[in-house]
Design a protein around this motif. Sequence first.
Motif, PDB file in Angstrom:
ATOM      1  N   GLY A  19       0.800  -1.217   0.000  1.00 16.41           N
ATOM      2  CA  GLY A  19       0.000   0.000   0.000  1.00 16.41           C
ATOM      3  C   GLY A  19       0.831   1.265   0.000  1.00 16.41           C
ATOM      4  N   ILE A  20       2.025   1.205  -0.595  1.00 12.86           N
ATOM      5  CA  ILE A  20       2.943   2.339  -0.594  1.00 12.86           C
ATOM      6  C   ILE A  20       2.976   2.972  -1.983  1.00 12.86           C
ATOM      7  CG2 ILE A  20       5.370   3.009  -0.374  1.00 12.86           C
ATOM      8  CD1 ILE A  20       5.644   0.787   1.721  1.00 12.86           C
ATOM      9  N   ALA A  21       2.804   4.287  -2.031  1.00 10.43           N
ATOM     10  CA  ALA A  21       2.905   5.018  -3.299  1.00 10.43           C
ATOM     11  C   ALA A  21       4.365   5.071  -3.735  1.00 10.43           C
ATOM     12  CB  ALA A  21       2.352   6.428  -3.133  1.00 10.43           C
ATOM     13  N   LEU A  22       4.623   4.733  -4.982  1.00  5.41           N
ATOM     14  CA  LEU A  22       5.988   4.728  -5.493  1.00  5.41           C
ATOM     15  C   LEU A  22       5.999   5.438  -6.846  1.00  5.41           C
ATOM     16  CD1 LEU A  22       8.645   1.994  -5.326  1.00  5.41           C
ATOM     17  CD2 LEU A  22       8.104   2.969  -7.564  1.00  5.41           C
ATOM     18  N   THR A  23       6.918   6.382  -7.000  1.00  9.55           N
ATOM     19  CA  THR A  23       7.000   7.165  -8.231  1.00  9.55           C
ATOM     20  C   THR A  23       8.429   7.172  -8.760  1.00  9.55           C
ATOM     21  OG1 THR A  23       7.436   9.251  -7.051  1.00  9.55           O
ATOM     22  CG2 THR A  23       5.127   8.670  -7.441  1.00  9.55           C
ATOM     23  N   ALA A  24       8.580   7.606 -10.011  1.00 14.83           N
ATOM     24  CA  ALA A  24       9.892   7.679 -10.647  1.00 14.83           C
ATOM     25  C   ALA A  24       9.919   8.864 -11.601  1.00 14.83           C
ATOM     26  CB  ALA A  24      10.207   6.380 -11.388  1.00 14.83           C
ATOM     27  N   CYS A  25      11.112   9.292 -11.960  1.00 18.26           N
ATOM     28  CA  CYS A  25      11.298  10.587 -12.605  1.00 18.26           C
ATOM     29  C   CYS A  25      10.686  10.692 -14.005  1.00 18.26           C
ATOM     30  CB  CYS A  25      12.789  10.911 -12.663  1.00 18.26           C
ATOM     31  SG  CYS A  25      13.532  11.178 -11.035  1.00 18.26           S
ATOM     32  N   ALA A  26      11.012   9.769 -14.906  1.00 15.81           N
ATOM     33  CA  ALA A  26      10.499   9.875 -16.272  1.00 15.81           C
ATOM     34  C   ALA A  26       8.991   9.710 -16.301  1.00 15.81           C
ATOM     35  CB  ALA A  26      11.173   8.846 -17.172  1.00 15.81           C
ATOM     36  N   HIS A  27       8.493   8.716 -15.586  1.00 14.29           N
ATOM     37  CA  HIS A  27       7.055   8.470 -15.543  1.00 14.29           C
ATOM     38  C   HIS A  27       6.312   9.696 -15.015  1.00 14.29           C
ATOM     39  CE1 HIS A  27       3.281   6.711 -13.908  1.00 14.29           C
ATOM     40  NE2 HIS A  27       3.382   5.886 -14.940  1.00 14.29           N
ATOM     41  N   ALA A  28       6.794  10.277 -13.933  1.00 15.99           N
ATOM     42  CA  ALA A  28       6.135  11.444 -13.347  1.00 15.99           C
ATOM     43  C   ALA A  28       6.212  12.647 -14.277  1.00 15.99           C
ATOM     44  CB  ALA A  28       6.766  11.772 -11.995  1.00 15.99           C
ATOM     45  N   GLN A  29       7.354  12.844 -14.929  1.00 13.30           N
ATOM     46  CA  GLN A  29       7.482  13.975 -15.857  1.00 13.30           C
ATOM     47  C   GLN A  29       6.509  13.855 -17.016  1.00 13.30           C
ATOM     48  OE1 GLN A  29      11.469  16.013 -16.657  1.00 13.30           O
ATOM     49  NE2 GLN A  29      12.069  13.896 -16.312  1.00 13.30           N
ATOM     50  N   MET A  30       6.395  12.667 -17.583  1.00 16.50           N
ATOM     51  CA  MET A  30       5.502  12.496 -18.733  1.00 16.50           C
ATOM     52  C   MET A  30       4.058  12.769 -18.350  1.00 16.50           C
ATOM     53  SD  MET A  30       7.105   9.168 -20.698  1.00 16.50           S
ATOM     54  CE  MET A  30       8.889   8.977 -20.867  1.00 16.50           C
ATOM     55  N   HIS A  31       3.651  12.317 -17.173  1.00 17.34           N
ATOM     56  CA  HIS A  31       2.271  12.560 -16.759  1.00 17.34           C
ATOM     57  C   HIS A  31       2.045  14.032 -16.424  1.00 17.34           C
ATOM     58  CE1 HIS A  31       1.981   8.188 -16.624  1.00 17.34           C
ATOM     59  NE2 HIS A  31       0.685   8.367 -16.651  1.00 17.34           N
ATOM     60  N   ALA A  32       3.033  14.688 -15.837  1.00 14.42           N
ATOM     61  CA  ALA A  32       2.904  16.128 -15.607  1.00 14.42           C
ATOM     62  C   ALA A  32       2.833  16.873 -16.936  1.00 14.42           C
ATOM     63  CB  ALA A  32       4.077  16.635 -14.774  1.00 14.42           C
ATOM     64  N   ALA A  33       3.628  16.426 -17.908  1.00 13.18           N
ATOM     65  CA  ALA A  33       3.671  17.108 -19.210  1.00 13.18           C
ATOM     66  C   ALA A  33       2.327  17.062 -19.917  1.00 13.18           C
ATOM     67  CB  ALA A  33       4.760  16.490 -20.085  1.00 13.18           C
ATOM     68  N   ILE A  34       1.634  15.925 -19.868  1.00 13.54           N
ATOM     69  CA  ILE A  34       0.364  15.835 -20.584  1.00 13.54           C
ATOM     70  C   ILE A  34      -0.770  16.494 -19.806  1.00 13.54           C
ATOM     71  CG2 ILE A  34       1.072  13.801 -21.874  1.00 13.54           C
ATOM     72  CD1 ILE A  34      -0.740  12.120 -20.058  1.00 13.54           C
ATOM     73  N   ALA A  35      -0.509  16.882 -18.549  1.00 12.92           N
ATOM     74  CA  ALA A  35      -1.466  17.726 -17.837  1.00 12.92           C
ATOM     75  C   ALA A  35      -1.314  19.182 -18.259  1.00 12.92           C
ATOM     76  CB  ALA A  35      -1.273  17.601 -16.328  1.00 12.92           C
ATOM     77  N   LEU A  36      -0.178  19.506 -18.874  1.00 13.76           N
ATOM     78  CA  LEU A  36       0.118  20.886 -19.265  1.00 13.76           C
ATOM     79  C   LEU A  36      -0.192  21.159 -20.733  1.00 13.76           C
ATOM     80  CD1 LEU A  36       3.559  21.148 -17.449  1.00 13.76           C
ATOM     81  CD2 LEU A  36       1.392  22.136 -16.690  1.00 13.76           C
ATOM     82  N   GLY A  37      -0.151  20.137 -21.538  1.00  9.03           N
ATOM     83  CA  GLY A  37      -0.398  20.251 -22.972  1.00  9.03           C
ATOM     84  C   GLY A  37      -0.485  18.853 -23.551  1.00  9.03           C
ATOM     85  N   HIS A  38      -0.785  18.770 -24.839  1.00 11.73           N
ATOM     86  CA  HIS A  38      -0.994  17.445 -25.418  1.00 11.73           C
ATOM     87  C   HIS A  38       0.315  16.742 -25.758  1.00 11.73           C
ATOM     88  CE1 HIS A  38      -3.089  14.233 -27.470  1.00 11.73           C
ATOM     89  NE2 HIS A  38      -2.344  14.415 -28.545  1.00 11.73           N
ATOM     90  N   ARG A  39       1.355  17.480 -26.204  1.00 10.39           N
ATOM     91  CA  ARG A  39       2.569  16.841 -26.693  1.00 10.39           C
ATOM     92  C   ARG A  39       3.801  17.416 -25.997  1.00 10.39           C
ATOM     93  NH1 ARG A  39       3.386  16.331 -32.769  1.00 10.39           N
ATOM     94  NH2 ARG A  39       3.963  14.202 -32.225  1.00 10.39           N
ATOM     95  N   PHE A  40       4.731  16.534 -25.704  1.00 10.77           N
ATOM     96  CA  PHE A  40       5.978  16.946 -25.066  1.00 10.77           C
ATOM     97  C   PHE A  40       7.169  16.415 -25.864  1.00 10.77           C
ATOM     98  CE2 PHE A  40       4.836  12.875 -23.082  1.00 10.77           C
ATOM     99  CZ  PHE A  40       6.006  12.140 -23.242  1.00 10.77           C
ATOM    100  N   SER A  41       8.301  17.062 -25.691  1.00 14.95           N
ATOM    101  CA  SER A  41       9.568  16.554 -26.221  1.00 14.95           C
ATOM    102  C   SER A  41      10.531  16.325 -25.066  1.00 14.95           C
ATOM    103  CB  SER A  41      10.195  17.525 -27.222  1.00 14.95           C
ATOM    104  OG  SER A  41       9.548  17.453 -28.470  1.00 14.95           O
ATOM    105  N   ILE A  42      11.393  15.342 -25.242  1.00 11.28           N
ATOM    106  CA  ILE A  42      12.398  14.999 -24.240  1.00 11.28           C
ATOM    107  C   ILE A  42      13.739  15.573 -24.680  1.00 11.28           C
ATOM    108  CG2 ILE A  42      13.562  13.133 -23.015  1.00 11.28           C
ATOM    109  CD1 ILE A  42      11.124  11.353 -23.709  1.00 11.28           C
ATOM    110  N   ILE A  43      14.333  16.395 -23.856  1.00 13.35           N
ATOM    111  CA  ILE A  43      15.676  16.918 -24.103  1.00 13.35           C
ATOM    112  C   ILE A  43      16.634  15.992 -23.362  1.00 13.35           C
ATOM    113  CG2 ILE A  43      17.206  18.907 -23.938  1.00 13.35           C
ATOM    114  CD1 ILE A  43      14.712  19.337 -25.711  1.00 13.35           C
TER     115      ILE A  43
END
Length: 287
Positions: free
Chosen positions: A117-141
């Motif tokens: 029952g522990i929430a676990l997150t990671a950097c790329a996964h979290a960034q991608m989900h934050a990105a699609i909350a901000l707009g439809h398409r993102f690019s990875i630098i």
Amino acid sequence: MADDASPYRFLLIAAFRHMGESLFRMRAYEGRKEDLLMNYDAIAPLLAGVSWDAHPGAPATHGKGGVETREEFAIAGVNRLTVVREACESGRYNGIVLLGGGDPGYVESREIAHRYGIALTACAHAQMHAAIALGHRFSIIDISEGHNMQMADLVVRYRMTEHCASIRNLEFPLPREAHEGRVTVQDESERFARDGGSAMLEAAVREAVAAIEEDGAESLILGCSAAYWLQRPLQQRLRELGWDVPVLEGYRCAIAQAKLLIDLGVDASGLAYPLDPPRRVRRRKVV
């Protein structure tokens, strides 16, 4: 731990820990918990009010440098599972944040964490989900050819192909034996801290603008955590050019997502991450 009364009891786990000679010197492997993080000053506001510990990572067996190839990500991911399991069994944490841009061991670790029952997150996964909350398409630098391929694999695994406009390669790789004599992201980080300028930053500005103008990106994420230092100057340079586009960074997104999951009272879907054994099973899966 900082505050036992906090609703957030987090363990931040680094991707690896070098026990002897190391080519990667962007963070400490022992000492104060703040020193175990590459960008503590940037993430400190998000950790305010959080009771948190930092783990330097499982002993590295992939080599003396950073994690860049698929092979190295697989090795680091397997090594990290023991750390995650021990943290879950300790009962001390309700959130675990996996540090490292390529998310080594993330899906497997989340399966383990859901059993507790522990929430676990990671950097790329979290960034991608934050990105699609901000707009439809993102690019990875991103930093290098090999690392690009790990990020491309994650885009597919996380079902983000519709949203990923492009992966733009700066080709300033991690310090590794294979890159002896080359200018690395570590070199450029040190140069920027010393001189306020960086060829890598200039490349990031060029590729970010190209991602916006040519690829249709509406937000930008940093592929490698070692490039964390690019976030603020890249965001500033784009604003100076008139571009109203967010630039995200992994540590902050992963910490914020862990808080969100805990605030919502959830950690993961038991259908996506079944218990062992599952309480109920489905006869058919649609993918």
